[in-house]
Design an enzyme around this catalytic site. Structure first.
Site, PDB file in Angstrom:
ATOM      1  N   LYS A   1       0.875  37.086 -11.199  1.00 48.73           N
ATOM      2  CA  LYS A   1       1.273  37.712  -9.947  1.00 48.73           C
ATOM      3  C   LYS A   1       2.796  37.641  -9.813  1.00 48.73           C
ATOM      4  O   LYS A   1       3.394  36.593 -10.015  1.00 48.73           O
ATOM      5  CB  LYS A   1       0.602  36.979  -8.786  1.00 48.73           C
ATOM      6  CG  LYS A   1       0.619  37.699  -7.466  1.00 48.73           C
ATOM      7  CD  LYS A   1      -0.237  36.950  -6.455  1.00 48.73           C
ATOM      8  CE  LYS A   1      -0.314  37.677  -5.128  1.00 48.73           C
ATOM      9  NZ  LYS A   1      -1.183  36.956  -4.172  1.00 48.73           N
TER      10      LYS A   1
ATOM     11  N   ARG B   1     -17.480  41.829   8.899  1.00 43.73           N
ATOM     12  CA  ARG B   1     -18.329  41.619   7.729  1.00 43.73           C
ATOM     13  C   ARG B   1     -19.378  40.542   7.972  1.00 43.73           C
ATOM     14  O   ARG B   1     -20.332  40.416   7.214  1.00 43.73           O
ATOM     15  CB  ARG B   1     -17.458  41.226   6.540  1.00 43.73           C
ATOM     16  CG  ARG B   1     -16.234  42.091   6.373  1.00 43.73           C
ATOM     17  CD  ARG B   1     -15.394  41.682   5.192  1.00 43.73           C
ATOM     18  NE  ARG B   1     -16.003  42.102   3.958  1.00 43.73           N
ATOM     19  CZ  ARG B   1     -15.505  41.844   2.759  1.00 43.73           C
ATOM     20  NH1 ARG B   1     -14.403  41.142   2.647  1.00 43.73           N
ATOM     21  NH2 ARG B   1     -16.108  42.259   1.671  1.00 43.73           N
TER      22      ARG B   1
ATOM     23  N   GLU C   1     -16.610  35.705   4.156  1.00 45.21           N
ATOM     24  CA  GLU C   1     -16.704  35.532   5.597  1.00 45.21           C
ATOM     25  C   GLU C   1     -18.117  35.194   6.058  1.00 45.21           C
ATOM     26  O   GLU C   1     -18.292  34.398   6.995  1.00 45.21           O
ATOM     27  CB  GLU C   1     -16.216  36.806   6.306  1.00 45.21           C
ATOM     28  CG  GLU C   1     -14.731  37.065   6.167  1.00 45.21           C
ATOM     29  CD  GLU C   1     -14.347  37.795   4.894  1.00 45.21           C
ATOM     30  OE1 GLU C   1     -13.145  38.076   4.700  1.00 45.21           O
ATOM     31  OE2 GLU C   1     -15.257  38.088   4.083  1.00 45.21           O
TER      32      GLU C   1
END
Length: 620
Positions: free
Chosen positions: A279, A392, A364
């Site tokens: 990254k 969600r 979640e």
């Protein structure tokens, strides 16, 4: 070099030397442009070679390429003819995520993680059923998104499939922050395996010296007479699901990337390609960052990576400070996050009490139900999440928390209109959804003092879910109450017998004050009011609106199913004859634009609200 790329077809004419130059140019382009507009910088710097390889091996849009999540698709945009990044994430400019309105190469307009594999499974099965057996579906998913349960549901299904699906794991060890959990430990073991390091070094030398890569199978890499067994399939993480595995691959070695992708393409059935990437690759400030500040950035100085304008004290910071203070006196308070420790303000709490903060990964649903379990065990869990992501886990809020009367507090960051990140990030659904949950109590604080008090009130509730929602960005000046009427607060009043009551919820309280001022300036007595706890209907509503001809509600959630509608229905049942006018967000997806632009478009500015109220009283 980049100007020569008008479509993926142009990539296939380049030599590896030219591709190396192109990759460097793309990274320079990203740093220069994203530093001016803001956006997701680190993830895109890490997928340059991977994305080039995708478009050289696969033929989009004939082959479908799905990104999970879409914030890593900037390079994809550049290679598919979209190189005007001057207004990235601005109205009229490129979206920060894939967007079907922009290009036939964009498939899924998502920014909610862990969905791409299900999309890919469905697209690929559709191609099979239509007899389109030459089409391949590719899903690019990060190791962070792979922590989500939905991804594993899809992998389970793909294991029984024979459709042409290539799953690329973009493994950089991070989502917003370092990836956590058992899968993360497994992948980390592969990255640090000495056999893998030896393999990469040999592969690089082979390319440099001979210009080609010795063939390898899905489970065996031949190095002379020595066989390097598939490093992941030894333990069966994917093979037990019936999925073939290629890897690990150096995701910054163009030849290795393309060799692996071609083998995956030719296999013709579901296959995993494990790519190791870095990254922030190629940008020194991002490579040296340990706090993932470059995952998403505002406007920054490209040379240093420092923000051009220092961040103002924001809503998230208020919560971060308050939960730390409360936790010092309440050892039963624990916190959960879904891979967003820093963005939702839990890092200070985690630093002080690491054993009391649980990062579940991008999961979640698991976070909510495990919070119900924590409450059953005698603790008070606090779930900090972006408002749009709680959608969600609605079933878990309803059936696991509320049904079992669990004392769980939800802190919903980025609630309401957020703007630049587009339709999937606007936190505009929460109040309309959550007000239907039995027993749930919902607060919309208007400023720093009311946010702090709302959180303290919420964690005192041990027999029902509580929700505190607050917007993105800086906290404005405190708005003190002139007086109270039951649980409602008067923020400004003009005249002894107001004809108009303007109620602003949460971040719209200041708008209500300004709108009431403008109505009064037209010679009409008016009052501005709010409530911190907006659901259930606060006590005192009948007294507040008694004698008023018109009640105006202003909220940054859905208009036709929101809090204003709930209050109006309650008032009518109590015999109120006042007219009601509701201002909020229509039931539609809002395209990316600034928050101020969306507020103006929706008529949520004080002038528009005042004009509408004056016109309503005049019978217009």
């Amino acid at each position: 070099m980049l100007e020569r790329i008008g479509s993926p077809r142009d990539l296939r004419e380049l030599t590896y030397g030219e591709l190396e130059d192109l990759a460097a140019e793309i990274r320079t382009f990203l740093v220069e442009n994203v530093s001016r507009t803001g956006g997701h910088l680190g993830p895109n710097l890490g997928v340059v070679e991977l994305t080039i390889g995708l478009h050289r091996v696969f033929h989009s849009p004939h082959d479908s390429i799905v990104f999970d999540t879409g914030h890593q698709a900037y390079v994809h945009k550049l290679l598919t003819g979209r190189q005007d990044f001057g207004s990235l994430r601005r109205r009229g400019g490129l979206s920060g995520y894939p967007d079907r309105q922009e290009s036939v190469h964009d498939i899924v307009e998502n920014s909610h993680a862990s969905t791409a594999l299900s999309w890919a499974a469905g697209i690929a099965r559709g191609h099979t059923l239509r007899g389109e057996t030459a089409r391949t579906t590719v899903a690019v998913i990060g190791d962070g998104a792979l922590t989500g349960g939905m991804a594993w549901e899809a992998l389970n299904s793909l294991g029984a499939s024979r459709d042409r699906v290539v799953v690329i794991i973009n493994d950089n060890g991070r989502s917003y922050a370092p990836t956590i959990g058992g899968l993360a430990r497994k992948l980390d073991g592969i990255r640090t395996d000495r056999r893998y390091e030896s393999f990469l070094g040999w592969g690089k030398r082979t390319f440099e010296n001979r210009g080609r890569f010795r063939s390898f199978t899905y489970n065996t890499v031949q190095h002379g007479k020595r066989a390097l067994k598939g490093l992941l399939t030894e333990d069966g993480v994917f093979s037990d699901l019936g999925l073939k595995y290629i890897g690990p691959i150096d995701g910054h070695d163009q030849r290795q990337v393309e060799r692996a992708l071609r083998q995956a393409h030719d296999f013709g059935q579901p296959v995993i390609v494990h790519m190791l990437t870095e990254k922030g690759r190629g940008y020194t400030p991002a490579e040296q960052d340990v706090a993932d500040r470059f995952h998403a950035v505002g406007k920054i100085h490209p040379e240093t990576g420092l923000p051009i304008e220092p961040s103002r004290f924001g809503w998230t910071s208020v919560f971060a400070d308050e939960i730390l203070q409360v936790a010092q006196d309440r050892p039963d308070v624990v916190a959960l996050t879904a891979a967003m420790l820093g963005p939702v303000g839990l890092q200070p709490f985690a630093d002080a009490h690491p054993e009391r903060v649980i990062d579940v990964g991008i999961a979640e649903q698991h976070a909510v139900t495990s919070a119900a379990g924590l409450a059953y065990a005698g603790l008070h869990p606090v779930i900090a999440v972006y408002a749009t992501f709680l959608n969600r886990a609605f079933d878990q809020v309803l059936m696991d928390v509320a049904l079992h009367r669990a004392g769980v507090t939800f802190m919903l960051d980025r609630a309401g209109i957020t703007g630049d990140d587009g339709p999937s990030h606007n936190g505009m659904w929460d109040m309309a959804l959550l007000r239907h949950v039995p027993g749930l109590r919902l607060a919309a604080p208007r400023d720093e003092p009311t946010l702090r008090q709302a959180f303290r009130d919420a964690v005192e509730v041990d027999d029902a879910p509580t929700v505190v929602r607050y917007p993105k960005g800086a906290v404005g000046e405190a708005i003190p109450a002139v007086r109270t009427v039951g649980e409602l607060e008067i923020l400004g009043e003009h005249g002894d017998a107001p004809r108009v009551v303007v109620v602003g919820l949460g971040s719209m309280a200041a708008t209500a004050v300004d709108a009431a001022d403008k109505i009064a300036a037209d010679g009409i007595d008016a009052v501005a009011a709010t409530a911190t706890w907006v659901h259930p209907v606060p006590e005192g509503l009948e007294q507040l609106i008694a004698g008023a001809e018109l009640v105006v509600t202003v909220e940054d959630g859905l208009t036709d199913a929101g809090i204003g509608q709930e209050w109006a229905a309650f008032a009518r049942l109590q015999g109120s004859t006042a007219q009601w006018s509701h201002h909020g967000v229509p039931r539609e997806f809002l395209q990316h634009a600034s928050r101020a632009q969306l507020i103006d478009d929706l008529g949520l500015d004080p002038s528009a609200i005042a004009d509408a109220a004056i016109g309503r009283l005049a019978g217009e």
